[in-house]
Each structure stands twice: as C-alpha cells, then as structure tokens.
Design an enzyme around this catalytic site. Structure first.
Site, PDB file in Angstrom:
ATOM      1  N   HIS A  97      35.898  32.191  42.174  1.00 27.87           N
ATOM      2  CA  HIS A  97      35.163  31.296  41.280  1.00 27.87           C
ATOM      3  C   HIS A  97      35.467  31.551  39.803  1.00 27.87           C
ATOM      4  CE1 HIS A  97      32.117  34.643  41.344  1.00 27.87           C
ATOM      5  NE2 HIS A  97      31.909  34.255  40.102  1.00 27.87           N
ATOM      6  N   ASP A 111      35.558  34.253  48.402  1.00 30.69           N
ATOM      7  CA  ASP A 111      35.470  34.321  46.948  1.00 30.69           C
ATOM      8  C   ASP A 111      36.438  35.342  46.360  1.00 30.69           C
ATOM      9  OD1 ASP A 111      34.536  33.492  44.440  1.00 30.69           O
ATOM     10  OD2 ASP A 111      33.054  35.103  44.352  1.00 30.69           O
ATOM     11  N   SER A 140      32.121  38.765  36.948  1.00 26.12           N
ATOM     12  CA  SER A 140      32.645  38.528  38.293  1.00 26.12           C
ATOM     13  C   SER A 140      34.093  38.996  38.362  1.00 26.12           C
ATOM     14  CB  SER A 140      32.595  37.040  38.640  1.00 26.12           C
ATOM     15  OG  SER A 140      31.288  36.622  38.864  1.00 26.12           O
TER      16      SER A 140
END
Length: 380
Positions: A124, A154, A231
């Site tokens: 993402h 992911d 992230s």
C-alpha cells in the site's frame, strides 16, 4: 478499526505507519565501482531459509547480521538504521476540470535486503504509483522501480541502482519470536522529516489474526509506537534481526500501543516470488467476482443464500457455463453462505485442481452441478 497505517502528503487520504524518537542521518559508505547483482542468491536464501537468519553474502556491502547475543538499543539503531529507507510514491489522480491530472504523494519506509538495491516494503506504500523514489539515511535519493507487489499480503519489492555501498538488513526468524521479548521499530514518522526514528517496546502477541480491509492477516502484535508514517519499516529483535515489517495499527479512539507487523518468516517466500516472477505463484482462482446473497435478499427474490456471480474472468469458468447472476451454494459439498466461504475453501486448493460447484442458475431458476478447473492467479 484496524487498518493499514500509511502517511500521505499532498491531498490524498491513505494512512501510513510511523515511528517516533529521533535517529540521526548516517554517514556515506562511499561508492562502489559496479554493484554485484545478488538477486539470485537472495531469492534462493529466502526460499531455503531453515529458520536461521538469512543475512548471507551481501556482495561486499555492510550487513546488520549478528551472530552473538543481545545488543543494546543504541547499537541496533546505529547498525540497522541505515538499512531502513524512506519511500516516496506519486499517485496520479483523475483529470481536473482545467486539464491535467491531480497528483498526491505517499511517504513510507522500506528495508534494504540486498547489496544491489532490492528493497521490501508494504504494497500500500507503492500501490497505483506513477513514480517511486527512495531516500537513504545518507541523504542520497534514487529513482525506484516496482519489481513485484502483492495486495493479499501487503508486500512489495522495489529496486534502486545505487552508486554507494548499502547496508543490508539481516532477516531473522519470526517463528522463534516469543511474547515479552524486546521489539524495536525503525521508520519515518510524519514522512521523511523525521527519518529513521526509533521506538522500543515488546512483542505483545504472536500469530495474531487480524481483519484488515476484508483480508485475514496473521501478524505480530507490538506496543512499540507505530503512528502515522512508517508502513514498510522494520520491527527488529534484540540481536538486530528484522522479525517483522510494520504494516497496521488499531486506530479506535482510546486505544494505544496496538501495532502489528507482518512476520518476516511468512514474508520470505512472498518476497522470493516477487523477486523471481513479480507476483506470487501457485495461488488458485475460480475466475469469478461475487457478492453475498443475504437472508433478506434470499427472502425478497426467492433465491438461495450463497455467493452470486457478478463477473466471470477466466476461460475455465466460462467453459463450465458459469454466468453473471448465478448463485454458488456449495463447493465440493461444502455449503457456501457468503463469498468469503468460497475464497477460504478455494485457497486450500492448487491451480489445476478441479472443484465441483452447486449453482442456482439465474436464467432458469434451476440448480445444477458444474465442475471447474482452477486457474492460476496472475495479476494484470
């Protein structure tokens, strides 16, 4: 709610995990005259990992590998910090009324996994990007290419062409992680302004099943601070080994200290496939998109509950006679009440396997049994 944490700057709405607690920029390691490509070695190490750390040969680059006992946080920050990078990805939006396209920029983190510039991050962070760049802790910035990405886990792998020696992270063994052991998170809070920040906590739980965007993920839970902006950053143990890739957090009001990381041992085979093929091989697909037929819908329309086909996407499914509007009620005698039941069972199979479906035909109102050969899921 539990959601991906990612930091978006400039007019886009995406949440990116970040970490607080400053970590200074490092020094340059100097240039190398021609980086030796070790993608093949890296891929093989990831595939054949026997539970030991997979630092291996870094082709002359600095490695964060530790063969001894625990280190203090200062040592880990100095050694592992340079292997964590900042990532900026530009996402092109829709055409505006005045011509041209709007753009937004996401900022996240990544982990250097090879001397020749391969980096793992969250999908993402780079999804739908028109361009990606990477900033090292030396301050150098490089254009990056997305090598492979996987929405289901992911994870993504990107590649830069470095003109300086890189510090390569040592990937540990998350199957040996225990609740209560030290967990150190390294990443970029609020984007690159606070590059390489470090927080420390413990492993709060292992094998935690979490629902994220309608996906079930198996994650490491930690109370090391994970906030908006990191992230793809590293969760590290007391030996300086990466045990997880920071990905999600709980954002419900009043909840603190509940961050989650993708276990590195589960990530390794995914990373290997992304390196070799650009996608994850061996995933079966029936070739359908579906919606759930609720009890209310079933009562209103006289349909059975199940997974209603909205589109047919593979030749195997078309050749089996499946059509839009048909409702799948069983697969191999397992009752299907919603689409996730179908997906869960399908994922226990392999491409090439045959499954038997019980289907309520929308056109005739009759129930039929059809057989479908599962295809391999290959991204567009």
């Amino acid at each position: 709610s539990v959601r991906y944490v990612a930091a978006l700057v400039a007019a886009a709405v995406l949440n990116l995990a970040v970490l607080g607690g400053a970590f200074a920029l490092g020094h340059s390691f100097g240039s190398k005259s021609g980086t030796v490509t070790n993608k093949t070695t890296l891929s093989e190490q990831l595939k054949t990992d026997d539970g030991q750390s997979s630092g291996g040969s870094t082709g002359g680059a600095t490695s964060t590998a530790s063969t001894t006992g625990s280190k203090d946080t200062t040592e880990i920050a100095k050694e592992v910090g340079p292997a964590v990078v900042g990532i900026k990805s530009t996402v092109q939006g829709q055409m505006s009324l005045f011509g041209g396209y709007s753009t937004s920029e996401a900022q996240g983190s990544g982990i250097i996994i090879s001397a020749d510039g391969y980096i793992v991050t969250n999908n993402h962070v780079v999804a739908d990007s028109s361009s990606v760049s990477v900033q090292l802790n030396t301050g150098s910035e490089y254009a990056a290419k997305v090598i492979g990405a996987d929405d289901q886990t992911d994870l993504a792998v990107i590649k830069i062409e470095p003109t300086e020696e890189l510090t390569v992270a040592n990937l540990g063994d998350s199957t040996k992680v225990e609740v209560g052991e030290t967990a150190i998170a390294i990443g970029n809070p609020m984007g690159l302004e606070f590059f390489g920040s470090v927080t420390q906590g413990i492993v709060s739980a292992v094998n935690r099943t979490v629902q994220v965007d309608n996906r079930t993920m198996n994650l490491i839970q930690t109370d090391a601070a994970i906030n908006s902006g990191n992230s793809g950053g590293a969760l590290v143990n007391s030996k300086g080994e990466v045990i997880g890739i920071n990905a999600v957090k709980v954002t419900t009001t009043g909840v603190e200290g509940m961050g989650f990381a993708i276990p590195i041992s589960e990530a390794k085979p995914i990373i290997s496939d992304l390196l070799d093929y650009g996608y994850v091989k061996g995933r079966p697909v029936i070739g359908l998109s579906t919606r759930d037929v609720s009890a209310y819908m079933a009562q209103q329309y006289g349909w059975p509950q199940g997974a209603q086909i909205m589109s047919v996407t593979t030749d195997n499914a078309r050749n089996a006679g499946l059509q839009q509007g048909d409702i799948i009620t069983k697969i191999d005698d397992k009752t299907i009440s919603k689409g996730s039941d179908l997906t869960e069972y399908k994922d226990t199979k392999s491409p090439g396997d045959t499954v038997k479906l019980e289907v309520y035909k929308y056109a005739t109102g009759k129930t039929e049994s059809v057989s479908v050969v599962l295809s391999e899921q290959i991204p567009d």
